[in-house]
Scaffold this motif. Sequence first.
Motif, PDB file in Angstrom:
ATOM      1  N   ASP A  40       0.837  -1.206   0.000  1.00  6.74           N
ATOM      2  CA  ASP A  40       0.000   0.000   0.000  1.00  6.74           C
ATOM      3  C   ASP A  40       0.873   1.258   0.000  1.00  6.74           C
ATOM      4  O   ASP A  40       0.556   2.251  -0.667  1.00  6.74           O
ATOM      5  N   ALA A  41       1.975   1.208   0.750  1.00  2.00           N
ATOM      6  CA  ALA A  41       2.893   2.352   0.780  1.00  2.00           C
ATOM      7  C   ALA A  41       3.521   2.578  -0.591  1.00  2.00           C
ATOM      8  O   ALA A  41       3.722   3.724  -1.003  1.00  2.00           O
ATOM      9  N   PHE A  42       3.817   1.492  -1.300  1.00  2.00           N
ATOM     10  CA  PHE A  42       4.397   1.630  -2.639  1.00  2.00           C
ATOM     11  C   PHE A  42       3.406   2.297  -3.591  1.00  2.00           C
ATOM     12  O   PHE A  42       3.781   3.158  -4.397  1.00  2.00           O
ATOM     13  N   ILE A  43       2.139   1.924  -3.488  1.00  2.00           N
ATOM     14  CA  ILE A  43       1.117   2.545  -4.343  1.00  2.00           C
ATOM     15  C   ILE A  43       1.042   4.045  -4.057  1.00  2.00           C
ATOM     16  O   ILE A  43       0.960   4.868  -4.979  1.00  2.00           O
ATOM     17  N   ARG A  44       1.095   4.405  -2.767  1.00  2.00           N
ATOM     18  CA  ARG A  44       1.083   5.832  -2.419  1.00  2.00           C
ATOM     19  C   ARG A  44       2.357   6.528  -2.913  1.00  2.00           C
ATOM     20  O   ARG A  44       2.305   7.683  -3.321  1.00  2.00           O
ATOM     21  N   TRP A  45       3.470   5.806  -2.847  1.00  2.00           N
ATOM     22  CA  TRP A  45       4.734   6.368  -3.318  1.00  2.00           C
ATOM     23  C   TRP A  45       4.669   6.678  -4.812  1.00  2.00           C
ATOM     24  O   TRP A  45       5.140   7.710  -5.270  1.00  2.00           O
ATOM     25  N   MET A  46       4.063   5.799  -5.574  1.00  3.27           N
ATOM     26  CA  MET A  46       3.936   6.021  -7.013  1.00  3.27           C
ATOM     27  C   MET A  46       3.080   7.246  -7.310  1.00  3.27           C
ATOM     28  O   MET A  46       3.272   7.925  -8.314  1.00  3.27           O
ATOM     29  N   ARG A  47       2.131   7.538  -6.429  1.00  4.20           N
ATOM     30  CA  ARG A  47       1.217   8.658  -6.654  1.00  4.20           C
ATOM     31  C   ARG A  47       1.740   9.972  -6.070  1.00  4.20           C
ATOM     32  O   ARG A  47       1.089  11.008  -6.192  1.00  4.20           O
ATOM     33  N   THR A  48       2.906   9.884  -5.424  1.00  2.00           N
ATOM     34  CA  THR A  48       3.487  11.059  -4.777  1.00  2.00           C
ATOM     35  C   THR A  48       4.367  11.839  -5.758  1.00  2.00           C
ATOM     36  O   THR A  48       5.018  11.250  -6.618  1.00  2.00           O
ATOM     37  N   ASP A  49       4.373  13.144  -5.605  1.00  2.00           N
ATOM     38  CA  ASP A  49       5.334  13.962  -6.347  1.00  2.00           C
ATOM     39  C   ASP A  49       6.692  13.772  -5.680  1.00  2.00           C
ATOM     40  O   ASP A  49       7.052  14.467  -4.726  1.00  2.00           O
ATOM     41  N   ARG A  50       7.460  12.827  -6.160  1.00  2.00           N
ATOM     42  CA  ARG A  50       8.688  12.418  -5.497  1.00  2.00           C
ATOM     43  C   ARG A  50       9.791  13.463  -5.591  1.00  2.00           C
ATOM     44  O   ARG A  50      10.773  13.405  -4.839  1.00  2.00           O
ATOM     45  N   THR A  51       9.649  14.400  -6.496  1.00  2.00           N
ATOM     46  CA  THR A  51      10.657  15.461  -6.591  1.00  2.00           C
ATOM     47  C   THR A  51      10.622  16.357  -5.359  1.00  2.00           C
ATOM     48  O   THR A  51      11.601  17.065  -5.080  1.00  2.00           O
ATOM     49  N   ALA A  52       9.515  16.331  -4.619  1.00  2.00           N
ATOM     50  CA  ALA A  52       9.383  17.172  -3.429  1.00  2.00           C
ATOM     51  C   ALA A  52       9.824  16.434  -2.156  1.00  2.00           C
ATOM     52  O   ALA A  52       9.777  17.009  -1.064  1.00  2.00           O
ATOM     53  N   VAL A  53      10.226  15.141  -2.273  1.00  4.27           N
ATOM     54  CA  VAL A  53      10.604  14.345  -1.103  1.00  4.27           C
ATOM     55  C   VAL A  53      12.125  14.349  -0.968  1.00  4.27           C
ATOM     56  O   VAL A  53      12.837  13.815  -1.814  1.00  4.27           O
ATOM     57  N   ARG A  54      12.622  14.954   0.121  1.00  6.31           N
ATOM     58  CA  ARG A  54      14.076  15.034   0.316  1.00  6.31           C
ATOM     59  C   ARG A  54      14.654  13.711   0.806  1.00  6.31           C
ATOM     60  O   ARG A  54      15.750  13.312   0.403  1.00  6.31           O
ATOM     61  N   GLU A  55      13.969  13.059   1.726  1.00  2.00           N
ATOM     62  CA  GLU A  55      14.474  11.823   2.318  1.00  2.00           C
ATOM     63  C   GLU A  55      13.452  10.711   2.102  1.00  2.00           C
ATOM     64  O   GLU A  55      12.550  10.512   2.921  1.00  2.00           O
ATOM     65  N   PRO A  56      13.581   9.970   1.025  1.00  2.33           N
ATOM     66  CA  PRO A  56      12.593   8.923   0.708  1.00  2.33           C
ATOM     67  C   PRO A  56      12.426   7.888   1.826  1.00  2.33           C
ATOM     68  O   PRO A  56      11.295   7.481   2.122  1.00  2.33           O
ATOM     69  N   GLU A  57      13.521   7.476   2.459  1.00  2.00           N
ATOM     70  CA  GLU A  57      13.386   6.445   3.486  1.00  2.00           C
ATOM     71  C   GLU A  57      12.550   6.935   4.659  1.00  2.00           C
ATOM     72  O   GLU A  57      11.672   6.225   5.155  1.00  2.00           O
TER      73      GLU A  57
END
Length: 285
Positions: A40-57
Amino acid sequence: MTPIDQPGAADTFDPLRPRLIRVAYRMLGSVADAEDAVQDAFIRWMRTDRTAVREPEAFLRRTVTRLCLDRLRSARHQRETYIGPWLPDPVVEEAPDEDVTLPLMLALERLSPLERAAFLLHDVFGASFEDVAATLDRDPAACRQLAARARDHVRAARPRFHVEQQRGLEIANAFFAASRTGDLTALGAMLADDVSIHSDGGGKRAAAVRLVRSFRHVMKLHKSLAVLFRKYGSHLVRAGFVNGLPGFVTMEADGEIQTTALEIDGDRIVAIYITRNPDKLRHLH
Protein backbone atom coordinates in the motif's frame (compact mmCIF):
# COMPACT_ATOMS: atom_id res chain seq x y z
CA MET A 1 2.94 13.64 -16.69
CA THR A 2 0.97 12.66 -13.56
CA PRO A 3 2.87 11.61 -10.41
CA ILE A 4 1.91 7.96 -10.91
CA ASP A 5 3.51 8.06 -14.38
CA GLN A 6 6.82 9.40 -13.14
CA PRO A 7 9.65 6.91 -13.72
CA GLY A 8 11.93 5.58 -11.01
CA ALA A 9 9.42 4.83 -8.24
CA ALA A 10 10.52 1.21 -7.94
CA ASP A 11 14.21 2.13 -8.27
CA THR A 12 14.01 4.05 -5.01
CA PHE A 13 11.46 1.85 -3.26
CA ASP A 14 12.73 -1.69 -3.89
CA PRO A 15 16.06 -1.35 -2.01
CA LEU A 16 14.09 -0.02 1.00
CA ARG A 17 11.40 -2.73 0.88
CA PRO A 18 13.14 -5.21 3.28
CA ARG A 19 13.62 -2.50 5.90
CA LEU A 20 10.05 -1.29 5.50
CA ILE A 21 8.70 -4.83 5.86
CA ARG A 22 10.79 -5.18 9.02
CA VAL A 23 9.17 -2.05 10.45
CA ALA A 24 5.69 -3.21 9.46
CA TYR A 25 6.16 -6.73 10.79
CA ARG A 26 7.41 -5.47 14.15
CA MET A 27 4.34 -3.24 14.32
CA LEU A 28 1.79 -5.86 13.25
CA GLY A 29 3.19 -9.28 14.10
CA SER A 30 1.86 -10.64 10.80
CA VAL A 31 3.99 -11.30 7.73
CA ALA A 32 1.05 -11.06 5.32
CA ASP A 33 -0.26 -7.84 6.88
CA ALA A 34 3.24 -6.34 6.84
CA GLU A 35 3.65 -7.13 3.15
CA ASP A 36 0.21 -5.65 2.41
CA ALA A 37 1.04 -2.46 4.32
CA VAL A 38 4.31 -2.05 2.44
CA GLN A 39 2.59 -2.66 -0.88
CA ASP A 40 0.00 0.00 0.00
CA ALA A 41 2.89 2.35 0.78
CA PHE A 42 4.40 1.63 -2.64
CA ILE A 43 1.12 2.54 -4.34
CA ARG A 44 1.08 5.83 -2.42
CA TRP A 45 4.73 6.37 -3.32
CA MET A 46 3.94 6.02 -7.01
CA ARG A 47 1.22 8.66 -6.65
CA THR A 48 3.49 11.06 -4.78
CA ASP A 49 5.33 13.96 -6.35
CA ARG A 50 8.69 12.42 -5.50
CA THR A 51 10.66 15.46 -6.59
CA ALA A 52 9.38 17.17 -3.43
CA VAL A 53 10.60 14.34 -1.10
CA ARG A 54 14.08 15.03 0.32
CA GLU A 55 14.47 11.82 2.32
CA PRO A 56 12.59 8.92 0.71
CA GLU A 57 13.39 6.44 3.49
CA ALA A 58 12.03 8.69 6.23
CA PHE A 59 8.98 9.52 4.12
CA LEU A 60 8.26 5.85 3.40
CA ARG A 61 8.85 4.72 6.98
CA ARG A 62 6.39 7.40 8.08
CA THR A 63 3.87 6.20 5.50
CA VAL A 64 4.24 2.54 6.50
CA THR A 65 3.94 3.35 10.21
CA ARG A 66 0.73 5.29 9.69
CA LEU A 67 -0.74 2.46 7.62
CA CYS A 68 0.22 0.03 10.38
CA LEU A 69 -1.43 2.21 13.03
CA ASP A 70 -4.69 2.01 11.09
CA ARG A 71 -4.36 -1.77 10.87
CA LEU A 72 -3.49 -2.10 14.55
CA ARG A 73 -6.63 -0.32 15.64
CA SER A 74 -8.80 -2.74 13.67
CA ALA A 75 -6.70 -5.75 14.75
CA ARG A 76 -7.38 -5.20 18.45
CA HIS A 77 -10.91 -6.61 18.18
CA GLN A 78 -9.65 -9.63 16.24
CA ARG A 79 -7.08 -10.37 18.95
CA GLU A 80 -9.77 -10.15 21.64
CA THR A 81 -11.84 -12.86 19.93
CA TYR A 82 -8.87 -15.05 18.95
CA ILE A 83 -9.14 -18.70 20.01
CA GLY A 84 -6.36 -19.59 22.43
CA PRO A 85 -3.03 -17.80 22.93
CA TRP A 86 -2.03 -15.43 20.13
CA LEU A 87 1.55 -15.49 18.85
CA PRO A 88 3.10 -13.35 16.11
CA ASP A 89 3.81 -15.03 12.79
CA PRO A 90 7.09 -16.92 13.11
CA VAL A 91 10.08 -15.57 11.22
CA VAL A 92 12.86 -18.16 11.00
CA GLU A 93 16.41 -16.95 10.45
CA GLU A 94 19.94 -18.34 10.57
CA ALA A 95 21.05 -15.61 12.98
CA PRO A 96 18.81 -14.06 15.64
CA ASP A 97 17.38 -10.56 15.62
CA GLU A 98 18.09 -9.77 19.25
CA ASP A 99 16.52 -6.31 19.13
CA VAL A 100 12.94 -7.60 18.95
CA THR A 101 12.49 -11.13 20.24
CA LEU A 102 9.23 -13.01 20.54
CA PRO A 103 8.70 -12.18 24.25
CA LEU A 104 9.21 -8.50 23.44
CA MET A 105 6.70 -8.69 20.58
CA LEU A 106 4.16 -10.18 23.00
CA ALA A 107 4.89 -7.37 25.44
CA LEU A 108 4.30 -4.85 22.64
CA GLU A 109 0.80 -6.30 22.22
CA ARG A 110 -0.11 -4.84 25.60
CA LEU A 111 0.76 -1.30 24.49
CA SER A 112 -1.44 1.21 22.75
CA PRO A 113 -0.73 1.57 19.02
CA LEU A 114 0.95 4.95 19.59
CA GLU A 115 3.15 3.64 22.43
CA ARG A 116 4.14 0.70 20.28
CA ALA A 117 5.03 2.92 17.33
CA ALA A 118 7.01 5.41 19.45
CA PHE A 119 8.99 2.63 21.13
CA LEU A 120 9.79 0.76 17.92
CA LEU A 121 10.68 3.84 15.89
CA HIS A 122 12.95 5.36 18.54
CA ASP A 123 14.31 2.50 20.65
CA VAL A 124 14.56 -0.18 17.96
CA PHE A 125 14.95 1.61 14.64
CA GLY A 126 16.84 4.63 15.96
CA ALA A 127 14.59 7.42 14.68
CA SER A 128 14.90 10.79 16.41
CA PHE A 129 11.97 11.99 18.49
CA GLU A 130 11.52 14.80 15.96
CA ASP A 131 11.04 12.17 13.24
CA VAL A 132 8.76 10.12 15.52
CA ALA A 133 6.72 13.25 16.20
CA ALA A 134 6.31 13.92 12.48
CA THR A 135 5.22 10.31 11.94
CA LEU A 136 2.69 10.21 14.78
CA ASP A 137 1.52 13.82 14.39
CA ARG A 138 2.45 14.55 18.01
CA ASP A 139 5.02 16.90 19.51
CA PRO A 140 8.44 15.45 20.49
CA ALA A 141 7.74 15.74 24.24
CA ALA A 142 4.58 13.65 23.90
CA CYS A 143 6.52 11.05 21.89
CA ARG A 144 9.16 10.87 24.61
CA GLN A 145 6.42 10.13 27.12
CA LEU A 146 4.89 7.47 24.86
CA ALA A 147 8.26 5.75 24.46
CA ALA A 148 9.02 6.00 28.19
CA ARG A 149 5.68 4.39 29.12
CA ALA A 150 6.30 1.65 26.58
CA ARG A 151 9.81 1.09 27.94
CA ASP A 152 8.45 0.60 31.46
CA HIS A 153 5.95 -1.99 30.21
CA VAL A 154 8.38 -4.03 28.12
CA ARG A 155 11.38 -3.94 30.47
CA ALA A 156 10.47 -7.33 31.96
CA ALA A 157 10.49 -8.88 28.48
CA ARG A 158 14.21 -8.22 28.04
CA PRO A 159 16.32 -11.35 28.64
CA ARG A 160 18.06 -11.42 31.99
CA PHE A 161 20.93 -13.59 30.77
CA HIS A 162 22.36 -13.57 27.28
CA VAL A 163 22.50 -17.01 25.66
CA GLU A 164 25.23 -17.60 23.10
CA GLN A 165 23.82 -18.49 19.68
CA GLN A 166 25.52 -21.88 19.46
CA ARG A 167 24.48 -22.81 23.00
CA GLY A 168 20.90 -21.82 22.21
CA LEU A 169 20.85 -24.07 19.14
CA GLU A 170 22.33 -26.95 21.18
CA ILE A 171 19.53 -26.62 23.71
CA ALA A 172 16.92 -26.43 20.93
CA ASN A 173 18.24 -29.60 19.30
CA ALA A 174 18.40 -31.39 22.65
CA PHE A 175 14.84 -30.31 23.43
CA PHE A 176 13.61 -31.63 20.08
CA ALA A 177 15.30 -34.98 20.62
CA ALA A 178 14.09 -35.41 24.21
CA SER A 179 10.52 -34.33 23.51
CA ARG A 180 10.11 -36.53 20.42
CA THR A 181 11.69 -39.66 21.89
CA GLY A 182 9.93 -39.32 25.23
CA ASP A 183 13.15 -38.96 27.24
CA LEU A 184 11.43 -37.20 30.12
CA THR A 185 14.52 -37.26 32.33
CA ALA A 186 16.55 -35.31 29.78
CA LEU A 187 13.58 -33.05 29.06
CA GLY A 188 12.99 -32.26 32.72
CA ALA A 189 16.65 -31.32 33.20
CA MET A 190 16.24 -28.51 30.64
CA LEU A 191 13.12 -26.90 32.12
CA ALA A 192 12.83 -24.14 34.71
CA ASP A 193 10.42 -24.58 37.61
CA ASP A 194 8.13 -21.87 36.26
CA VAL A 195 8.28 -22.97 32.60
CA SER A 196 5.22 -22.26 30.43
CA ILE A 197 3.90 -23.37 27.04
CA HIS A 198 2.18 -20.94 24.67
CA SER A 199 0.54 -22.87 21.83
CA ASP A 200 -1.17 -21.00 18.96
CA GLY A 201 -3.51 -23.11 16.85
CA GLY A 202 -5.94 -20.28 16.11
CA GLY A 203 -8.84 -22.71 16.40
CA LYS A 204 -7.67 -24.40 13.19
CA ARG A 205 -5.35 -27.07 14.59
CA ALA A 206 -5.24 -28.82 17.93
CA ALA A 207 -3.51 -26.67 20.55
CA ALA A 208 -3.95 -25.78 24.20
CA VAL A 209 -6.47 -22.96 24.49
CA ARG A 210 -4.80 -21.69 27.67
CA LEU A 211 -1.20 -21.25 28.73
CA VAL A 212 0.27 -24.37 30.33
CA ARG A 213 2.16 -23.25 33.42
CA SER A 214 4.61 -24.88 35.85
CA PHE A 215 7.13 -27.69 35.54
CA ARG A 216 4.62 -30.32 36.65
CA HIS A 217 1.95 -29.42 34.08
CA VAL A 218 4.45 -29.02 31.23
CA MET A 219 5.98 -32.42 31.98
CA LYS A 220 2.53 -34.01 32.17
CA LEU A 221 1.66 -32.60 28.75
CA HIS A 222 4.93 -33.80 27.21
CA LYS A 223 4.40 -37.28 28.63
CA SER A 224 1.14 -37.43 26.67
CA LEU A 225 2.70 -35.86 23.57
CA ALA A 226 5.56 -38.36 23.58
CA VAL A 227 3.05 -41.17 23.00
CA LEU A 228 1.67 -39.35 19.96
CA PHE A 229 5.13 -38.54 18.60
CA ARG A 230 6.21 -42.19 18.85
CA LYS A 231 3.04 -43.35 17.13
CA TYR A 232 2.66 -40.74 14.41
CA GLY A 233 6.07 -39.12 14.06
CA SER A 234 7.42 -35.59 14.06
CA HIS A 235 10.26 -34.73 11.72
CA LEU A 236 12.81 -31.96 12.08
CA VAL A 237 12.85 -29.67 9.03
CA ARG A 238 15.45 -27.22 10.27
CA ALA A 239 16.82 -25.62 13.40
CA GLY A 240 17.32 -21.89 13.60
CA PHE A 241 16.12 -18.79 15.36
CA VAL A 242 12.38 -18.18 15.52
CA ASN A 243 11.63 -14.53 16.19
CA GLY A 244 15.05 -14.15 17.75
CA LEU A 245 14.81 -17.26 19.95
CA PRO A 246 16.50 -20.66 19.46
CA GLY A 247 14.04 -23.11 17.97
CA PHE A 248 13.12 -25.33 15.08
CA VAL A 249 10.62 -26.06 12.33
CA THR A 250 8.99 -29.51 12.23
CA MET A 251 6.70 -31.47 9.94
CA GLU A 252 3.98 -33.04 12.01
CA ALA A 253 1.88 -36.16 11.42
CA ASP A 254 -1.02 -34.18 9.93
CA GLY A 255 1.26 -33.03 7.10
CA GLU A 256 1.48 -29.48 8.42
CA ILE A 257 4.54 -27.68 9.68
CA GLN A 258 4.87 -25.95 13.03
CA THR A 259 7.49 -23.84 14.73
CA THR A 260 8.82 -24.09 18.26
CA ALA A 261 10.75 -21.26 19.91
CA LEU A 262 12.48 -21.53 23.28
CA GLU A 263 13.01 -18.69 25.72
CA ILE A 264 16.12 -19.60 27.70
CA ASP A 265 17.30 -18.09 30.97
CA GLY A 266 20.80 -19.30 31.76
CA ASP A 267 20.68 -22.98 30.79
CA ARG A 268 16.99 -23.48 31.57
CA ILE A 269 13.99 -23.15 29.27
CA VAL A 270 11.51 -20.73 30.82
CA ALA A 271 8.94 -20.60 27.99
CA ILE A 272 8.03 -22.70 24.94
CA TYR A 273 6.23 -20.98 22.06
CA ILE A 274 4.55 -23.27 19.52
CA THR A 275 2.86 -21.92 16.39
CA ARG A 276 0.47 -24.35 14.68
CA ASN A 277 -2.06 -22.01 13.04
CA PRO A 278 -1.62 -22.79 9.31
CA ASP A 279 -2.49 -19.21 8.35
CA LYS A 280 0.66 -18.05 10.17
CA LEU A 281 2.92 -20.64 8.57
CA ARG A 282 2.18 -20.24 4.86
CA HIS A 283 5.21 -18.04 4.21
CA LEU A 284 7.49 -20.80 5.57
CA HIS A 285 6.39 -23.29 2.91
